[in-house]
Write an enzyme that holds these catalytic residues in place. Structure first.
Site, PDB file in Angstrom:
ATOM      1  N   ASP A 109       0.815  -1.027   0.076  1.00 39.49           N
ATOM      2  CA  ASP A 109      -0.048  -0.094  -0.004  1.00 39.49           C
ATOM      3  C   ASP A 109       0.901   1.176   0.118  1.00 39.49           C
ATOM      4  O   ASP A 109       0.245   2.285  -0.569  1.00 39.49           O
ATOM      5  CB  ASP A 109      -0.895  -0.043   1.206  1.00 39.49           C
ATOM      6  CG  ASP A 109      -2.043  -1.045   1.062  1.00 39.49           C
ATOM      7  OD1 ASP A 109      -2.344  -1.481  -0.184  1.00 39.49           O
ATOM      8  OD2 ASP A 109      -2.632  -1.545   2.129  1.00 39.49           O
ATOM      9  N   TYR A 165      -5.913   4.994   8.810  1.00 38.09           N
ATOM     10  CA  TYR A 165      -5.792   5.562  10.199  1.00 38.09           C
ATOM     11  C   TYR A 165      -7.078   6.315  10.724  1.00 38.09           C
ATOM     12  O   TYR A 165      -7.383   6.172  11.936  1.00 38.09           O
ATOM     13  CB  TYR A 165      -4.764   6.614  10.151  1.00 38.09           C
ATOM     14  CG  TYR A 165      -4.186   7.157  11.512  1.00 38.09           C
ATOM     15  CD1 TYR A 165      -4.578   6.530  12.800  1.00 38.09           C
ATOM     16  CD2 TYR A 165      -3.208   8.169  11.475  1.00 38.09           C
ATOM     17  CE1 TYR A 165      -3.991   7.219  13.792  1.00 38.09           C
ATOM     18  CE2 TYR A 165      -2.572   8.729  12.733  1.00 38.09           C
ATOM     19  CZ  TYR A 165      -3.125   8.076  13.860  1.00 38.09           C
ATOM     20  OH  TYR A 165      -2.611   8.451  15.027  1.00 38.09           O
ATOM     21  N   GLU A 187      -4.627  10.235   3.962  1.00 43.93           N
ATOM     22  CA  GLU A 187      -5.142  11.228   4.899  1.00 43.93           C
ATOM     23  C   GLU A 187      -4.016  12.209   5.198  1.00 43.93           C
ATOM     24  O   GLU A 187      -2.873  11.707   4.914  1.00 43.93           O
ATOM     25  CB  GLU A 187      -5.405  10.462   6.255  1.00 43.93           C
ATOM     26  CG  GLU A 187      -4.372   9.728   7.097  1.00 43.93           C
ATOM     27  CD  GLU A 187      -4.025   8.351   6.481  1.00 43.93           C
ATOM     28  OE1 GLU A 187      -2.864   8.473   6.185  1.00 43.93           O
ATOM     29  OE2 GLU A 187      -4.770   7.757   6.475  1.00 43.93           O
TER      30      GLU A 187
END
Length: 305
Positions: A78, A195, A153
C-alpha cells in the site's frame, strides 16, 4: 506500440525481480517500457534545522513518464501504491496495482496473477475507477513552504511525545471550531479505511464525494468525526506554542510552526485505479478487514431422536 510504465518498491527483492521480468516480457512483445522506483513519490520529512522541504506536485513525475503511456503497473504494498499515485497523478496515468506486501488494501491483484492481469489490461478488458485526492499545503508568511497530494489522509499531531493540544479548524465558510485532542486526521473516502478507521471514524464508500475530520483521542465527548463536502476548503491553525508534525499518507511530512496554517482542498488530479472486474467495495472490506463476516457459529438443523 503499447507503452507501459512500471513503478516498483526497490526495498523488496521480489518487486525488483518481478519488475525486471515484466519489463523483459513486455519488450519481447514489442511494448515500450519505462521504469521507476516508488521512492520518487516519498517526499521525506523536514528536519528541525531544515523545516522547509518543498517539492512541487508537478515535479514528482518520473523521467520518461508522460501522457503517451497507456497504463502503469505498481509492484509493492500500500505504501508503494500511495507513492506511485502521487508520482503519476499530473499525467493522469491509470495504474494496475499488484500486491507484494502484506495487507494490500489498495492493490487489485497478486504477483501470482500478474501476467494474466496485464494481458487483460492490454486487451482492454478492464475498468478505470477514479478516487479523489486532496492537495495539502503548509502556508508560512503567505508563502507555500510545503505541498503534497494526499490519497489517504493528512495527520497533524504534536511531537516528539504525544499529548493533548488545540487545533482551530475552519471548514469552508463556517465558523472555526476548537478541537482539543492528541491530533487530527483529515481523510478522503479512500483513507477512511486507514488511520481514520483506527481512530474511530466511519467507513466511507469511495464514490461519496466528501472529506472527513477525525480527532485523535479527543478530550471531549462532543468531539466526534465530521463528514463534509469535498468542495469545501479546510484550514487548520495549530493553536499551541509548540511546533507540530504533519504527515501525509504515512510517508511524507513537514513541521508546522505556531503561526503556520495548513490548507486542504480537493485536488484537480484523481487517482486512477485499473480494475479487472467491476469495483465491489464491500467485497474488499470483507476480504481485507473481515467486515460483515458472521462471528457466531450457526448450528445446522438436526432431527431430535
Amino acid at each position: 506500440m503499447p507503452k507501459v510504465g512500471i513503478i516498483y518498491n526497490d526495498c523488496k527483492p521480489a518487486a525488483c525481480r518481478i519488475s525486471i521480468e515484466l519489463k523483459e516480457k513486455l519488450e519481447a512483445q514489442n511494448s515500450e517500457v519505462r521504469t521507476a522506483t516508488g521512492m520518487g513519490g516519498i517526499l521525506g520529512h523536514s528536519k528541525p534545522e531544515s523545516p522547509v522541504c518543498h517539492t512541487p506536485v508537478d515535479g514528482l513525475v518520473p523521467p520518461g513518464f508522460d501522457r503517451d503511456l497507456d497504463f502503469g503497473v505498481v509492484l509493492g504494498g500500500d505504501g508503494t501504491v500511495l507513492s506511485a499515485f502521487r508520482q503519476v497523478a499530473p499525467i493522469e496515468l491509470p495504474l494496475l496495482t499488484v500486491n507484494t506486501g502484506h495487507m494490500g488494501f489498495l492493490t487489485e491483484t497478486y504477483i501470482s496473477q500478474l501476467y494474466p492481469a496485464v494481458e487483460m489490461v492490454m486487451r482492454g478488458k478492464c475498468q478505470i475507477e477514479e478516487r479523489t485526492t486532496i492537495a495539502v499545503r503548509v502556508i508560512r508568511d503567505e508563502t507555500t513552504i510545503w505541498e503534497a497530494l494526499c490519497l489517504n489522509e493528512m495527520v497533524l499531531h504534536r511531537e516528539p511525545l504525544t499529548s493533548m493540544c488545540h487545533f482551530e479548524v475552519a471548514v469552508g465558510r463556517h465558523a472555526p471550531v476548537d478541537i482539543a485532542a492528541d491530533g487530527i486526521i483529515i481523510s478522503t473516502p479512500t483513507g477512511s479505511t486507514a488511520y481514520a478507521l483506527s481512530a474511530g471514524g466511519p467507513v466511507i464508500t469511495p464514490d461519496v464525494r466528501v472529506m472527513q475530520l477525525v480527532p485523535i483521542c479527543p478530550h471531549s465527548l462532543a468531539s466526534r468525526a465530521l463528514i463534509f463536502s469535498d468542495t469545501e476548503t479546510v484550514q487548520v491553525f495549530p493553536a499551541t506554542r509548540e511546533r507540530m508534525m504533519m504527515v501525509v499518507d504515512g510517508n511524507a511530512g513537514c513541521y508546522v510552526l505556531p503561526d503556520d496554517r495548513v490548507v486542504l482542498q480537493k485536488s484537480p488530479y484523481n487517482a486512477r485505479f485499473i480494475r479487472l472486474r467491476a469495483p465491489e467495495f464491500f467485497r474488499v472490506l470483507r476480504e481485507k478487514l473481515g467486515w460483515g463476516l458472521p462471528h457466531i457459529a450457526k448450528p445446522t438443523s438436526v432431527e431430535l431422536p
